[in-house]
Design a protein around this motif. Structure first.
Motif, short mmCIF file in Angstrom:
data_model
loop_
_atom_site.label_atom_id
_atom_site.label_comp_id
_atom_site.label_asym_id
_atom_site.label_seq_id
_atom_site.Cartn_x
_atom_site.Cartn_y
_atom_site.Cartn_z
N ARG A 198 -16.15 -21.50 -13.78
CA ARG A 198 -14.99 -22.25 -14.28
C ARG A 198 -13.92 -21.30 -14.81
NH1 ARG A 198 -15.70 -27.95 -14.47
NH2 ARG A 198 -17.70 -28.35 -13.53
N ARG A 199 -14.36 -20.26 -15.52
CA ARG A 199 -13.42 -19.27 -16.07
C ARG A 199 -12.66 -18.58 -14.93
NH1 ARG A 199 -15.95 -14.13 -17.45
NH2 ARG A 199 -17.52 -15.41 -18.46
N GLN A 212 -12.15 -19.70 -11.94
CA GLN A 212 -11.24 -20.67 -11.30
C GLN A 212 -9.94 -20.78 -12.08
OE1 GLN A 212 -13.47 -24.30 -11.07
NE2 GLN A 212 -14.30 -23.83 -9.05
N VAL A 213 -10.05 -20.83 -13.40
CA VAL A 213 -8.85 -20.94 -14.24
C VAL A 213 -7.99 -19.70 -14.09
CG1 VAL A 213 -8.03 -21.03 -16.63
CG2 VAL A 213 -9.89 -22.52 -15.90
N ASN A 253 -6.31 -19.52 -10.89
CA ASN A 253 -5.55 -20.75 -10.60
C ASN A 253 -6.15 -21.55 -9.45
OD1 ASN A 253 -3.42 -22.49 -11.12
ND2 ASN A 253 -2.27 -21.68 -9.40
N SER A 288 -8.35 -24.18 -10.17
CA SER A 288 -8.99 -25.36 -10.76
C SER A 288 -8.79 -26.55 -9.86
CB SER A 288 -8.39 -25.65 -12.13
OG SER A 288 -8.72 -24.62 -12.99
N LYS A 289 -9.85 -27.32 -9.73
CA LYS A 289 -9.78 -28.46 -8.81
C LYS A 289 -9.61 -29.77 -9.55
CE LYS A 289 -13.03 -26.16 -5.79
NZ LYS A 289 -14.45 -26.07 -5.50
N SER A 290 -9.60 -29.68 -10.85
CA SER A 290 -9.69 -30.94 -11.61
C SER A 290 -8.33 -31.60 -11.83
CB SER A 290 -10.33 -30.67 -12.96
OG SER A 290 -9.57 -29.73 -13.66
N LYS A 291 -7.25 -31.03 -11.23
CA LYS A 291 -5.94 -31.57 -11.57
C LYS A 291 -5.37 -32.53 -10.53
CE LYS A 291 -5.21 -30.12 -15.58
NZ LYS A 291 -5.13 -31.12 -16.65
N LYS A 348 -3.29 -36.19 -11.21
CA LYS A 348 -1.90 -36.44 -10.83
C LYS A 348 -1.82 -37.68 -9.95
CE LYS A 348 0.45 -33.12 -12.58
NZ LYS A 348 1.60 -33.31 -13.39
#
Lengths: 119, 190
Positions: free
Chosen positions: A35-36, A38-39, A42, A44-47, A51
């Motif tokens: 997760r770190r 991914q952040v 850039n 991250s899949k959670s956005k 939206k």
């Protein structure tokens, strides 16, 4: 509870929580690393879905509102009462016309009677 | 497309040094943050998502702030995410959209029990954490927040008040009440 007892409770809680972090499984640590990364990269899949869920929510809300408004205002009680209003106006005008005719007839009879009396 | 462009611009502004600093910072806080999120959610997936969201938000908005400010900011974001999670899970359980929090917790416990073979000492320690989690769950959300931030993370009253968006007096009250309740509950359990 006095200060000493409070400090004891705090120490007890802190040590249990600290230990629980030390005991996190390898799998959890690995997941956190992923997760770190991914952040930081850039990725991250959670956005995207949040939206789209916002847009989707707004669209669905707007559609339902529009449909509800259409159904509500298509009901007879919300229709403008044009027919009744027109018939009332017609009645008023008809009455006015009749009155004018009566007045004209009355004037004619008055004139006729005057003519007759004059000879 | 626009969102992606925005993201790229933001990431470009974060320099390589800052990213490295952030990586070090995340390494320090991520496990504790995960544990904090786990206490609230009792679901590993949700806890990981909350921590990741908090990390992402910190990087996007506050990467340029001095690194001393990151820790309180990170925990503030995390607490807000947890609050949002509580609201959403409440709504979700009302609408019966998915499993309830209790069902998730039971599932999580089964997963832990089946995946990890621990020695007797570790089992005893896990039980202690389990007991603490159960006891903490009996406190209000604000009291739990205060205990975790003040007692565990070691934030002072001013910082805790800033993170929790309340007055310093409220923090003191929450902490005092929470500690009293915890002492009684722990004694009852033992």
């Amino acid at each position: 509870m006095n200060n000493g007892q409070q400090e004891d409770t705090k120490r007890q809680i802190k040590s249990v929580l600290d230990r629980s972090v030390d005991e996190l499984s390898v799998e959890t640590r690995y997941q956190l690393q992923i997760r770190r990364a991914q952040v930081l990269n850039n990725q991250s899949k959670s956005k995207w879905w949040s939206k789209w869920s916002v847009f989707g929510g707004i669209t669905v809300f707007a559609s339902i509102s529009a449909l509800a408004a259409f159904l509500l205002f298509s009901q007879p009680q919300f229709q403008p009462q044009e027919t009744n209003m027109m018939s009332e106006l017609d009645a008023v005008f008809f009455e006015a016309d009749t009155n004018i005719e009566l007045y004209e007839q009355y004037d004619f009879y008055v004139w006729l009677s005057q003519q007759e009396s004059n000879g | 497309m626009y969102y992606q462009q925005c993201n790229e611009e933001i990431v470009l502004k974060v320099t390589q040094d800052q990213r490295q600093e952030l990586a070090n910072f995340y390494t320090q806080v991520e496990q504790r943050a995960y544990r904090m999120a786990m206490i609230e959610t009792r679901n590993s997936g949700d806890a990981l998502d909350l921590v990741q969201d908090a990390m992402e938000s910190l990087m996007k908005r506050y990467a340029h702030n001095p690194s001393e400010e990151w820790r309180p900011l990170f925990y503030k974001i995390l607490q807000n995410r947890i609050k949002d999670w509580h609201r959403w899970s409440g709504l979700r359980s009302k609408l019966h959209l998915s499993k309830s929090v209790e069902e998730d917790a039971i599932e999580e416990q089964y997963q832990l029990a089946s995946n990890e073979l621990t020695p007797i000492e570790q089992t005893a320690q896990d039980l202690t954490m389990e007991k603490l989690q159960t006891v903490l769950k009996q406190l209000s959300f604000r009291q739990r927040q205060t205990v975790l931030l003040r007692v565990w993370e070691g934030f002072n009253v001013r910082e805790t008040a800033h993170i929790m968006k309340c007055s310093q007096g409220s923090v003191k009250t929450h902490l005092s009440r929470a500690l009293n309740a915890l002492k009684i509950l722990l004694e009852e359990d033992s």
